[in-house]
Design a protein around this motif. Structure first.
Motif, PDB file in Angstrom:
ATOM      1  N   ARG A  27       0.829  -1.200   0.070  1.00  0.00           N
ATOM      2  CA  ARG A  27      -0.062  -0.036  -0.074  1.00  0.00           C
ATOM      3  C   ARG A  27       0.813   1.205   0.132  1.00  0.00           C
ATOM      4  NH1 ARG A  27      -3.240  -1.007   5.268  1.00  0.00           N
ATOM      5  NH2 ARG A  27      -2.393  -3.237   5.220  1.00  0.00           N
ATOM      6  N   SER A  28       0.484   2.311  -0.604  1.00  0.00           N
ATOM      7  CA  SER A  28       1.005   3.702  -0.531  1.00  0.00           C
ATOM      8  C   SER A  28       0.300   4.475   0.305  1.00  0.00           C
ATOM      9  CB  SER A  28       0.957   4.204  -1.877  1.00  0.00           C
ATOM     10  OG  SER A  28       1.711   5.190  -2.105  1.00  0.00           O
ATOM     11  N   ASN A  29       1.248   5.419   0.678  1.00  0.00           N
ATOM     12  CA  ASN A  29       0.676   6.436   1.659  1.00  0.00           C
ATOM     13  C   ASN A  29       1.540   7.660   1.365  1.00  0.00           C
ATOM     14  OD1 ASN A  29       2.941   6.973   3.773  1.00  0.00           O
ATOM     15  ND2 ASN A  29       2.259   4.873   4.484  1.00  0.00           N
ATOM     16  N   PRO A  30       1.118   8.882   1.828  1.00  0.00           N
ATOM     17  CA  PRO A  30       1.736  10.215   1.588  1.00  0.00           C
ATOM     18  C   PRO A  30       3.053  10.330   1.897  1.00  0.00           C
ATOM     19  CG  PRO A  30      -0.446  10.573   2.493  1.00  0.00           C
ATOM     20  CD  PRO A  30      -0.286   9.079   2.723  1.00  0.00           C
ATOM     21  N   LEU A  31       3.487   9.565   3.227  1.00  0.00           N
ATOM     22  CA  LEU A  31       5.010   9.526   3.541  1.00  0.00           C
ATOM     23  C   LEU A  31       5.890   8.538   2.529  1.00  0.00           C
ATOM     24  CD1 LEU A  31       4.375   8.603   7.547  1.00  0.00           C
ATOM     25  CD2 LEU A  31       5.207  10.935   6.234  1.00  0.00           C
ATOM     26  N   PHE A  32       5.299   7.573   2.150  1.00  0.00           N
ATOM     27  CA  PHE A  32       6.151   6.806   1.145  1.00  0.00           C
ATOM     28  C   PHE A  32       6.151   7.717  -0.345  1.00  0.00           C
ATOM     29  CE2 PHE A  32       4.261   2.592   2.597  1.00  0.00           C
ATOM     30  CZ  PHE A  32       4.900   2.658   3.766  1.00  0.00           C
ATOM     31  N   GLU A  33       5.185   8.428  -0.727  1.00  0.00           N
ATOM     32  CA  GLU A  33       5.396   9.192  -1.721  1.00  0.00           C
ATOM     33  C   GLU A  33       6.265  10.497  -1.528  1.00  0.00           C
ATOM     34  OE1 GLU A  33       1.242  10.332  -2.788  1.00  0.00           O
ATOM     35  OE2 GLU A  33       0.664   8.127  -2.862  1.00  0.00           O
ATOM     36  N   LEU A  34       6.305  10.971  -0.369  1.00  0.00           N
ATOM     37  CA  LEU A  34       7.245  12.105   0.143  1.00  0.00           C
ATOM     38  C   LEU A  34       8.641  11.565  -0.127  1.00  0.00           C
ATOM     39  CD1 LEU A  34       7.919  14.765   1.137  1.00  0.00           C
ATOM     40  CD2 LEU A  34       7.766  14.201   3.219  1.00  0.00           C
ATOM     41  N   ALA A  35       8.990  10.038   0.673  1.00  0.00           N
ATOM     42  CA  ALA A  35      10.225   9.868   0.644  1.00  0.00           C
ATOM     43  C   ALA A  35      11.025   9.331  -0.903  1.00  0.00           C
ATOM     44  CB  ALA A  35       9.991   8.453   1.612  1.00  0.00           C
ATOM     45  N   HIS A  36       9.928   9.230  -1.840  1.00  0.00           N
ATOM     46  CA  HIS A  36      10.264   8.815  -3.106  1.00  0.00           C
ATOM     47  C   HIS A  36      10.252  10.187  -4.109  1.00  0.00           C
ATOM     48  CE1 HIS A  36       9.989   4.539  -2.546  1.00  0.00           C
ATOM     49  NE2 HIS A  36       8.773   4.745  -2.280  1.00  0.00           N
ATOM     50  N   SER A  37      10.040  11.284  -3.417  1.00  0.00           N
ATOM     51  CA  SER A  37      10.019  12.535  -4.162  1.00  0.00           C
ATOM     52  C   SER A  37      11.403  13.095  -3.933  1.00  0.00           C
ATOM     53  CB  SER A  37       8.924  13.427  -4.008  1.00  0.00           C
ATOM     54  OG  SER A  37       8.833  13.756  -2.801  1.00  0.00           O
ATOM     55  N   ILE A  38      11.975  12.748  -2.880  1.00  0.00           N
ATOM     56  CA  ILE A  38      13.381  13.274  -2.345  1.00  0.00           C
ATOM     57  C   ILE A  38      14.344  12.561  -2.854  1.00  0.00           C
ATOM     58  CG2 ILE A  38      14.523  14.379  -0.516  1.00  0.00           C
ATOM     59  CD1 ILE A  38      11.795  14.660   0.976  1.00  0.00           C
ATOM     60  N   PRO A  39      15.581  12.815  -3.261  1.00  0.00           N
ATOM     61  CA  PRO A  39      16.817  12.184  -3.748  1.00  0.00           C
ATOM     62  C   PRO A  39      17.210  11.687  -2.448  1.00  0.00           C
ATOM     63  CG  PRO A  39      16.916  14.168  -4.673  1.00  0.00           C
ATOM     64  CD  PRO A  39      15.761  14.575  -3.978  1.00  0.00           C
ATOM     65  N   TYR A  40      17.257  10.311  -2.356  1.00  0.00           N
ATOM     66  CA  TYR A  40      17.632   9.332  -1.259  1.00  0.00           C
ATOM     67  C   TYR A  40      16.811   9.582  -0.189  1.00  0.00           C
ATOM     68  CZ  TYR A  40      21.956   9.342  -3.778  1.00  0.00           C
ATOM     69  OH  TYR A  40      22.931   8.924  -4.860  1.00  0.00           O
ATOM     70  N   GLY A  41      15.555   9.946  -0.334  1.00  0.00           N
ATOM     71  CA  GLY A  41      14.489  10.164   0.693  1.00  0.00           C
ATOM     72  C   GLY A  41      14.401   8.663   1.483  1.00  0.00           C
ATOM     73  N   ASP A  42      14.329   7.747   0.913  1.00  0.00           N
ATOM     74  CA  ASP A  42      14.008   6.431   1.466  1.00  0.00           C
ATOM     75  C   ASP A  42      15.114   6.385   2.473  1.00  0.00           C
ATOM     76  OD1 ASP A  42      12.896   3.955   1.656  1.00  0.00           O
ATOM     77  OD2 ASP A  42      14.650   3.084   0.801  1.00  0.00           O
ATOM     78  N   LYS A  43      16.317   6.386   2.324  1.00  0.00           N
ATOM     79  CA  LYS A  43      17.530   6.393   2.877  1.00  0.00           C
ATOM     80  C   LYS A  43      17.439   7.106   4.087  1.00  0.00           C
ATOM     81  CE  LYS A  43      18.532   3.197   0.147  1.00  0.00           C
ATOM     82  NZ  LYS A  43      17.407   2.596  -0.300  1.00  0.00           N
ATOM     83  N   LEU A  44      17.064   8.549   3.911  1.00  0.00           N
ATOM     84  CA  LEU A  44      17.087   9.451   4.939  1.00  0.00           C
ATOM     85  C   LEU A  44      15.769   9.262   5.694  1.00  0.00           C
ATOM     86  CD1 LEU A  44      17.917  12.327   5.992  1.00  0.00           C
ATOM     87  CD2 LEU A  44      16.299  13.194   4.454  1.00  0.00           C
ATOM     88  N   GLY A  45      14.908   8.580   5.342  1.00  0.00           N
ATOM     89  CA  GLY A  45      13.730   8.203   6.227  1.00  0.00           C
ATOM     90  C   GLY A  45      14.071   7.014   7.257  1.00  0.00           C
ATOM     91  N   HIS A  46      14.683   6.058   6.658  1.00  0.00           N
ATOM     92  CA  HIS A  46      15.371   5.189   7.299  1.00  0.00           C
ATOM     93  C   HIS A  46      16.148   5.525   8.707  1.00  0.00           C
ATOM     94  CE1 HIS A  46      14.334   0.994   5.710  1.00  0.00           C
ATOM     95  NE2 HIS A  46      14.206   1.733   4.645  1.00  0.00           N
ATOM     96  N   MET A  47      17.097   6.525   8.536  1.00  0.00           N
ATOM     97  CA  MET A  47      17.879   7.195   9.194  1.00  0.00           C
ATOM     98  C   MET A  47      17.062   7.666  10.368  1.00  0.00           C
ATOM     99  SD  MET A  47      20.953   8.644   7.106  1.00  0.00           S
ATOM    100  CE  MET A  47      21.460  10.032   8.337  1.00  0.00           C
ATOM    101  N   ILE A  48      16.200   8.526   9.863  1.00  0.00           N
ATOM    102  CA  ILE A  48      15.262   9.413  10.740  1.00  0.00           C
ATOM    103  C   ILE A  48      14.305   8.406  11.823  1.00  0.00           C
ATOM    104  CG2 ILE A  48      13.589  11.186  10.959  1.00  0.00           C
ATOM    105  CD1 ILE A  48      14.968  12.625   8.776  1.00  0.00           C
ATOM    106  N   LEU A  49      13.585   7.712  11.059  1.00  0.00           N
ATOM    107  CA  LEU A  49      12.617   6.732  11.702  1.00  0.00           C
ATOM    108  C   LEU A  49      13.323   5.786  12.760  1.00  0.00           C
ATOM    109  CD1 LEU A  49      10.358   5.766   8.897  1.00  0.00           C
ATOM    110  CD2 LEU A  49       9.822   7.405  10.627  1.00  0.00           C
TER     111      LEU A  49
END
Length: 133
Positions: A27-49
C-alpha cells in the motif's frame, strides 16, 4: 521525562508497525510518496525513523547499557538494531518488498547518530542517580 520518552517510544513503535505493515502489503501513503520524491529520501527516512526510535528507547530505558565485550552500547540501541535486522531480512518473504543492504546501512547510521545524541543528553541533562532509577 524518562516516562514521557518511554510513552513516546511505544507510540512511535506503533506508528512504525503501521508503516511496515503498509509497505509489506504494497500500500502507498503520503509518507512513502514524500520519501520517493526526495533524492535518497528513502534512506533519509530510514535514518530518521529508526534513529528516533533509538532515542526514545535509550532515554525510555534510562540510558541502560549492556556489555558486549569491551563495548557498552545502550540497551535501547541494541534492541532497535535487532528489530531492524529482522525487519529488513523479513522483506524477502513479501512480494512487494526487497531486501536492501543500503536500507540496513541507513538504519545503522541513524541508530549510531541518535545514540550519540542520547549520550549527549545523558551527560548534559541526567545525573547518574536519575539515569539508574
Amino acid at each position: 521525562m524518562v516516562r514521557t520518552f518511554a510513552l513516546l517510544g511505544v507510540l512511535f513503535s506503533g506508528f512504525l508497525v503501521w508503516l511496515i505493515v503498509s509497505a509489506d502489503a504494497g500500500r502507498s501513503n503520503p509518507l512513502f510518496e514524500l520519501a520517493h520524491s526526495i533524492p535518497y529520501g528513502d534512506k533519509l527516512g530510514h535514518m530518521i525513523l529508526f534513529g528516533t526510535l533509538t532515542l526514545f528507547a535509550n532515554v525510555g530505558s534510562r540510558f541502560r547499557r549492556v556489555s558486549l565485550g569491551k563495548v557498552r552500547p545502550y540497551l535501547g540501541a541494541v534492541v532497535v538494531t535487532i528489530v531492524v535486522i529482522i525487519e529488513e531480512c523479513s522483506q524477502q518473504y513479501f512480494p512487494s518488498r526487497t531486501f536492501d543492504g543500503y536500507d540496513l546501512l541507513a538504519d545503522g547510521v541513524g541508530i549510531m547518530l541518535f545514540s550519540l545524541l542520547s549520550l549527549y543528553l545523558e551527560k548534559r541533562f541526567f545525573t547518574s542517580n536519575e539515569s539508574t532509577r
